[in-house]
Design a protein around this motif. Structure first.
Motif, PDB file in Angstrom:
ATOM      1  N   SER A  93       0.834  -1.204   0.000  1.00 19.59           N
ATOM      2  CA  SER A  93       0.000   0.000   0.000  1.00 19.59           C
ATOM      3  C   SER A  93       0.869   1.253   0.000  1.00 19.59           C
ATOM      4  N   LEU A  94       2.023   1.202   0.680  1.00 23.90           N
ATOM      5  CA  LEU A  94       2.943   2.339   0.687  1.00 23.90           C
ATOM      6  C   LEU A  94       3.605   2.512  -0.679  1.00 23.90           C
ATOM      7  N   VAL A  95       3.967   1.394  -1.322  1.00 21.63           N
ATOM      8  CA  VAL A  95       4.543   1.451  -2.668  1.00 21.63           C
ATOM      9  C   VAL A  95       3.549   2.089  -3.631  1.00 21.63           C
ATOM     10  N   ALA A  96       2.291   1.666  -3.548  1.00 22.61           N
ATOM     11  CA  ALA A  96       1.263   2.211  -4.440  1.00 22.61           C
ATOM     12  C   ALA A  96       1.018   3.692  -4.173  1.00 22.61           C
ATOM     13  N   ARG A  97       0.979   4.053  -2.894  1.00 23.07           N
ATOM     14  CA  ARG A  97       0.749   5.459  -2.547  1.00 23.07           C
ATOM     15  C   ARG A  97       1.884   6.338  -3.043  1.00 23.07           C
ATOM     16  N   GLN A  98       3.113   5.871  -2.881  1.00 23.47           N
ATOM     17  CA  GLN A  98       4.268   6.646  -3.326  1.00 23.47           C
ATOM     18  C   GLN A  98       4.245   6.848  -4.844  1.00 23.47           C
ATOM     19  N   ALA A  99       3.763   5.842  -5.570  1.00 22.68           N
ATOM     20  CA  ALA A  99       3.703   5.935  -7.028  1.00 22.68           C
ATOM     21  C   ALA A  99       2.492   6.717  -7.514  1.00 22.68           C
ATOM     22  N   GLY A 100       1.572   7.029  -6.613  1.00 23.24           N
ATOM     23  CA  GLY A 100       0.352   7.715  -7.010  1.00 23.24           C
ATOM     24  C   GLY A 100      -0.678   6.777  -7.604  1.00 23.24           C
ATOM     25  N   GLY A 101      -0.594   5.494  -7.254  1.00 28.26           N
ATOM     26  CA  GLY A 101      -1.517   4.499  -7.787  1.00 28.26           C
ATOM     27  C   GLY A 101      -2.396   3.920  -6.709  1.00 28.26           C
ATOM     28  N   GLY A 102      -2.938   2.749  -6.969  1.00 29.93           N
ATOM     29  CA  GLY A 102      -3.832   2.122  -6.005  1.00 29.93           C
ATOM     30  C   GLY A 102      -3.893   0.624  -6.177  1.00 29.93           C
ATOM     31  N   LEU A 103      -4.349  -0.049  -5.106  1.00 27.79           N
ATOM     32  CA  LEU A 103      -4.510  -1.497  -5.082  1.00 27.79           C
ATOM     33  C   LEU A 103      -5.953  -1.827  -4.743  1.00 27.79           C
ATOM     34  N   GLN A 104      -6.397  -2.995  -5.190  1.00 25.33           N
ATOM     35  CA  GLN A 104      -7.729  -3.442  -4.824  1.00 25.33           C
ATOM     36  C   GLN A 104      -7.784  -4.966  -4.856  1.00 25.33           C
ATOM     37  N   TYR A 105      -8.807  -5.514  -4.208  1.00 23.30           N
ATOM     38  CA  TYR A 105      -8.994  -6.957  -4.250  1.00 23.30           C
ATOM     39  C   TYR A 105     -10.478  -7.280  -4.277  1.00 23.30           C
ATOM     40  N   MET A 106     -10.798  -8.437  -4.841  1.00 24.40           N
ATOM     41  CA  MET A 106     -12.157  -8.965  -4.840  1.00 24.40           C
ATOM     42  C   MET A 106     -12.100 -10.418  -4.411  1.00 24.40           C
ATOM     43  N   LEU A 107     -12.985 -10.791  -3.494  1.00 24.85           N
ATOM     44  CA  LEU A 107     -12.952 -12.123  -2.912  1.00 24.85           C
ATOM     45  C   LEU A 107     -14.318 -12.782  -3.028  1.00 24.85           C
ATOM     46  N   SER A 108     -14.320 -14.043  -3.485  1.00 23.33           N
ATOM     47  CA  SER A 108     -15.535 -14.851  -3.504  1.00 23.33           C
ATOM     48  C   SER A 108     -15.185 -16.234  -2.969  1.00 23.33           C
ATOM     49  N   ALA A 109     -16.152 -17.132  -2.970  1.00 24.23           N
ATOM     50  CA  ALA A 109     -15.923 -18.454  -2.407  1.00 24.23           C
ATOM     51  C   ALA A 109     -14.880 -19.243  -3.185  1.00 24.23           C
ATOM     52  N   ASP A 110     -14.757 -18.987  -4.483  1.00 25.75           N
ATOM     53  CA  ASP A 110     -13.839 -19.782  -5.302  1.00 25.75           C
ATOM     54  C   ASP A 110     -12.818 -18.951  -6.063  1.00 25.75           C
ATOM     55  N   ALA A 111     -12.704 -17.667  -5.752  1.00 27.04           N
ATOM     56  CA  ALA A 111     -11.739 -16.839  -6.479  1.00 27.04           C
ATOM     57  C   ALA A 111     -11.282 -15.651  -5.644  1.00 27.04           C
ATOM     58  N   LEU A 112     -10.012 -15.319  -5.830  1.00 26.72           N
ATOM     59  CA  LEU A 112      -9.423 -14.101  -5.262  1.00 26.72           C
ATOM     60  C   LEU A 112      -8.764 -13.355  -6.413  1.00 26.72           C
ATOM     61  N   VAL A 113      -9.139 -12.088  -6.598  1.00 31.04           N
ATOM     62  CA  VAL A 113      -8.549 -11.265  -7.642  1.00 31.04           C
ATOM     63  C   VAL A 113      -7.873 -10.075  -6.995  1.00 31.04           C
ATOM     64  N   LEU A 114      -6.592  -9.887  -7.311  1.00 29.12           N
ATOM     65  CA  LEU A 114      -5.790  -8.777  -6.790  1.00 29.12           C
ATOM     66  C   LEU A 114      -5.369  -7.913  -7.957  1.00 29.12           C
ATOM     67  N   GLY A 115      -5.592  -6.601  -7.839  1.00 28.95           N
ATOM     68  CA  GLY A 115      -5.272  -5.704  -8.943  1.00 28.95           C
ATOM     69  C   GLY A 115      -4.528  -4.465  -8.479  1.00 28.95           C
ATOM     70  N   ALA A 116      -3.731  -3.924  -9.382  1.00 30.08           N
ATOM     71  CA  ALA A 116      -2.957  -2.712  -9.079  1.00 30.08           C
ATOM     72  C   ALA A 116      -2.764  -1.882 -10.335  1.00 30.08           C
ATOM     73  N   VAL A 117      -2.794  -0.572 -10.159  1.00 26.61           N
ATOM     74  CA  VAL A 117      -2.405   0.377 -11.214  1.00 26.61           C
ATOM     75  C   VAL A 117      -1.356   1.289 -10.607  1.00 26.61           C
ATOM     76  N   LEU A 118      -0.157   1.256 -11.182  1.00 31.45           N
ATOM     77  CA  LEU A 118       0.973   2.029 -10.645  1.00 31.45           C
ATOM     78  C   LEU A 118       1.552   2.922 -11.733  1.00 31.45           C
ATOM     79  N   PRO A 119       1.347   4.227 -11.640  1.00 32.38           N
ATOM     80  CA  PRO A 119       1.955   5.134 -12.619  1.00 32.38           C
ATOM     81  C   PRO A 119       3.457   4.962 -12.651  1.00 32.38           C
ATOM     82  N   GLU A 120       4.039   5.041 -13.848  1.00 30.81           N
ATOM     83  CA  GLU A 120       5.480   4.865 -14.026  1.00 30.81           C
ATOM     84  C   GLU A 120       6.151   6.223 -14.154  1.00 30.81           C
ATOM     85  N   GLY A 121       7.351   6.343 -13.580  1.00 28.51           N
ATOM     86  CA  GLY A 121       8.107   7.581 -13.701  1.00 28.51           C
ATOM     87  C   GLY A 121       7.682   8.617 -12.688  1.00 28.51           C
TER      88      GLY A 121
END
Length: 214
Positions: free
Chosen positions: A186-214
């Motif tokens: 979360s600190l890495v994402a904040r420093q880059a000006g991006g964000g993290l998210q997750y979605m959880l269900s009984a049979d799946a976990l999805v983790l996503g991130a958008v991190l601006p470069e430069g």
């Protein structure tokens, strides 16, 4: 984070490293003790095979920690995708009944993006307690690294406290060695000006991130 929080995070990450290395290093110690006392050639060969397996597991974990938590200074500002891929493949090889699907479009990724990708992969792998499929994908688009890791299986085990740490909503005082890596991301994402998210269900976990470069 203030200085105290930074020290606490460093200590928790060190605790995580020691915990993960304790098993393979302990196995090597036990193997050496058995080898010293064993005289049967077949059993000595078996001891050597166990030592080799434990040494490889230790080396794989150290490679993971170097890229996932360390500075990886030898790579400059970006890391070859092949390095990250080999680490993930080693993690999956040590698991049971997990199939890895890999989809990375770029030959290199920024260090911060690699940290996120590797930790996401570890979280997804940990969630597949009964096996399943681990999909790892990333690309650079519109000046940002986009990362998605999806774990799909018959049973998903994911502590949503880790999810809160990923989103940056877990108070620093509630951190543990279990959630320290997610908080670091979360600190890495904040420093880059991006964000993290997750979605959880009984049979799946999805983790996503958008991190601006430069």
């Amino acid at each position: 984070m203030n200085d105290t929080d930074q020290l606490d995070l460093a200590a928790l990450l060190c605790s995580r490293l020691c915990h993960d290395l304790l098993s393979p290093v302990g196995a090597m110690t036990n193997g050496l003790e058995l080898l010293a006392d064993e005289r049967d050639p077949e059993m000595r060969q078996r001891c050597l095979e166990l030592l080799e397996q434990s040494a490889k597991a230790s080396a794989d974990k150290l490679k993971f920690f170097r890229l996932a938590f360390g500075a990886a200074g030898g790579f400059g500002e970006s890391v070859p995708v092949d390095e990250a891929r080999s680490v993930v493949e080693a993690l999956v090889a040590g698991a049971k009944r997990v199939e890895l699907n890999w989809a990375l479009a770029e030959p290199r990724m920024p260090k911060g993006a690699v940290k996120v990708l590797l930790n996401f992969a570890q979280m997804g792998l940990d969630a597949l307690v009964r096996g399943g499929t681990l999909d790892v994908g990333a690309e650079s688009r519109g000046g940002a690294s986009e990362i998605v890791v999806r774990a799909v299986g018959p049973r998903i085990a994911f502590d949503e406290t880790i999810g809160r740490a990923l989103e940056g909503s877990l108070p620093a005082g509630e951190l543990s060695s279990r959630t320290a890596a997610a908080h670091m991301l979360s600190l890495v994402a904040r420093q880059a000006g991006g964000g993290l998210q997750y979605m959880l269900s009984a049979d799946a976990l999805v983790l996503g991130a958008v991190l601006p470069e430069g």
